[in-house]
Design an enzyme around this catalytic site. Sequence first.
Site, PDB file in Angstrom:
ATOM      1  N   SER A 122      -6.081  -3.189   3.291  1.00  0.00           N
ATOM      2  CA  SER A 122      -6.192  -2.417   1.739  1.00  0.00           C
ATOM      3  C   SER A 122      -6.296  -3.402   0.703  1.00  0.00           C
ATOM      4  CB  SER A 122      -5.564  -1.417   1.740  1.00  0.00           C
ATOM      5  OG  SER A 122      -5.684  -0.718   0.542  1.00  0.00           O
TER       6      SER A 122
ATOM      7  N   TYR B  89       2.846   2.268   0.736  1.00  0.00           N
ATOM      8  CA  TYR B  89       1.471   2.160   1.271  1.00  0.00           C
ATOM      9  C   TYR B  89       0.898   1.011   1.481  1.00  0.00           C
ATOM     10  CZ  TYR B  89      -3.454   2.684   2.539  1.00  0.00           C
ATOM     11  OH  TYR B  89      -4.667   2.517   3.128  1.00  0.00           O
TER      12      TYR B  89
END
Length: 254
Positions: free
Chosen positions: A145, A158
């Site tokens: 990400s 996350y």
Amino acid sequence: MSTRLEGKTALVTGATSNIGRAIAEAFAAEGAHVVVSGRSAERGREVVEGIRARGGRADFVAADLDGSAAASQALAREATAALGGRIDVLVNNAGIYPADVTAATDEKTFDRVYAVNVKAPFFLTAAVAPAMAEAGSGAIVNLGSWIARLGIPVGALYSSTKGAMETLTRAWAAEFGPQGVRVNAISPGVVLAPVPGEEHPAEAMMKGTPAGRMGDPQDIAAAAVYLAGDDARFVHGIVLDVDGGRTTAAVIAG
């Protein structure tokens, strides 16, 4: 129908929606026999039926990747059987995203996010990669990400799991590459399926970037096809940014 993955078999986790679904559909369109994996049998059947209706090959294997080695090993066995005895391509896509700030994150949430986002793909790779190595070929594509390398004030938990996956990508490339298994990762930017006539709040994060817009799941799927196929035969251990320039170019507020 293109044939860049003709004759290959692939397991895609979290393939019943968004990026995972787009990757599964793109793989099938390129000739691969795909196992669509996820928790929802209803959504899984929908994806499989759509692929088959377009002339592709796909099967659904239900899996709740809770981080236990047993769950990952069971998926590896069932997917291998559904694909006729081998997995040529593994896409570690399944993940969960709690957007809480650090102080609002409890221990139960911490453990669950690391279990799903790191432990599950770790043990799935451990179950799949040795057979690839024994066969002398294979490709593993992990999903990272953009917020693993560009801090934002929410979602620290996350982003740390995605940083772990990018680190594992490099480690696995070194571990399995000499045995013919290529391991790479994709780092998506802000990616959501477009809804005509609606503007999503996340679009603000892409304003001022070179692309100037959010990404579409198909943008990530195209990168996954490249990394899974023979065109990337000399590509090992990279994290491919597919983020509209979000992490590589100065963002100019407009």
